[in-house]
Design an enzyme around this catalytic site. Sequence first.
Site, short mmCIF file in Angstrom:
data_model
loop_
_atom_site.label_atom_id
_atom_site.label_comp_id
_atom_site.label_asym_id
_atom_site.label_seq_id
_atom_site.Cartn_x
_atom_site.Cartn_y
_atom_site.Cartn_z
N HIS A 160 0.82 -1.22 0.00
CA HIS A 160 0.00 0.00 0.00
C HIS A 160 0.85 1.27 0.00
O HIS A 160 0.31 2.36 -0.21
CB HIS A 160 -0.93 0.03 1.21
CG HIS A 160 -1.99 -1.01 1.20
ND1 HIS A 160 -2.87 -1.18 0.14
CD2 HIS A 160 -2.34 -1.97 2.12
CE1 HIS A 160 -3.69 -2.17 0.40
NE2 HIS A 160 -3.39 -2.67 1.58
N TYR A 324 -4.47 -11.75 8.50
CA TYR A 324 -4.76 -11.31 9.86
C TYR A 324 -5.60 -12.30 10.66
O TYR A 324 -5.98 -11.99 11.78
CB TYR A 324 -5.44 -9.93 9.80
CG TYR A 324 -4.62 -9.00 8.95
CD1 TYR A 324 -3.40 -8.51 9.40
CD2 TYR A 324 -5.02 -8.68 7.66
CE1 TYR A 324 -2.60 -7.70 8.60
CE2 TYR A 324 -4.24 -7.88 6.84
CZ TYR A 324 -3.03 -7.39 7.33
OH TYR A 324 -2.24 -6.61 6.52
#
Length: 343
Positions: A160, A324
């Site tokens: 990102h 995650y």
Amino acid sequence: MQVYHSEATKLRRARTELHDGQLMTPFECPERVDLVLARLRDSGVGPVAAPREHGLAPVLAVHDAAYVEFLSTCWDEWQAAGHGGEAIPTIWPTRTMREDRIPGHVGGKLGYYALGGDTSISPGTFEAAMASKDVALSAYEHTASSGQPSFGLCRPPGHHAASDQFGGYCFFNNAAIVAQRALDDGHARVAILDVDFHHGNGTQQIFYGRDDVLTQSIHGDPDQCFPYYLGHADEKGEGPGLGYNVNYPLPPGTDYATWRERLELALAEISDKQASLLVVSLGVDTFEGDPISSFRLKSDDFLDMGRRLASLGLPSVILMEGGYAVEEIGVNVAKVLQGFQGA
């Protein structure tokens, strides 16, 4: 497969994330590294080595110098300004404001250099990002010298991070840094294949006008998924880069059969564009149990994913991005690498 890891990647231990209107402990945590390492050792994927330091030059080859300086001083500036919590942006140079001036105050700088308000800057952030970059480059050097695949257990992740913005837990774009280093070493074209659930907006932005790096991303449709404002199928590059950026946005609930079809298209494109090195931005947040994603891949699907990635027969550097569902993250990473090795 040679694995690279640095304990310094765990120096960033942020306490604060803005998620669903609440301040909470970030999903991206140091424990992710320990869980992946433990599973890799149990599964016998390969030896684990420490990286060597590479300095700032490779970072500055893809990132703006003022942005890098900001990251290196932000935490100290934040404390000097008398703020008690972690450094979180609260205002941005949005459409109705100027973006040609960088404020002098650290609060203004944060908004200028941040993609959004999700990612705080905490003690150890810059040091961890530097270590993460070293992990990536050391993995590349192993592959460059041996021709054998490598895995960089990068943390923080990188995809990102744009040339002058951080966000989505990312500060330096590890895949972009590796790709640029490979080009500097003589590769004519590098392919970056991003298989993280979230679009690799930073990687796209860095190489959007270039044809020496083919960037591809299979991800959640930005109409519904972070980072929202980039990652649509009609974003195909510009100028010399036209045709060298390919996005495969997919809807929430996508299963592996559908996801795999896009992977096959991406692999064919890499062959067609004659890349000589494959860099994989490996996010395992496509897993069905991931708390901030919405695809439905199962653990055994990652084994097949690894086999298909290996089918290109290219020198390959695999770098850790997201994932995650902490209980399964190590299992899923290990399966990708085992599938790659088995092929």
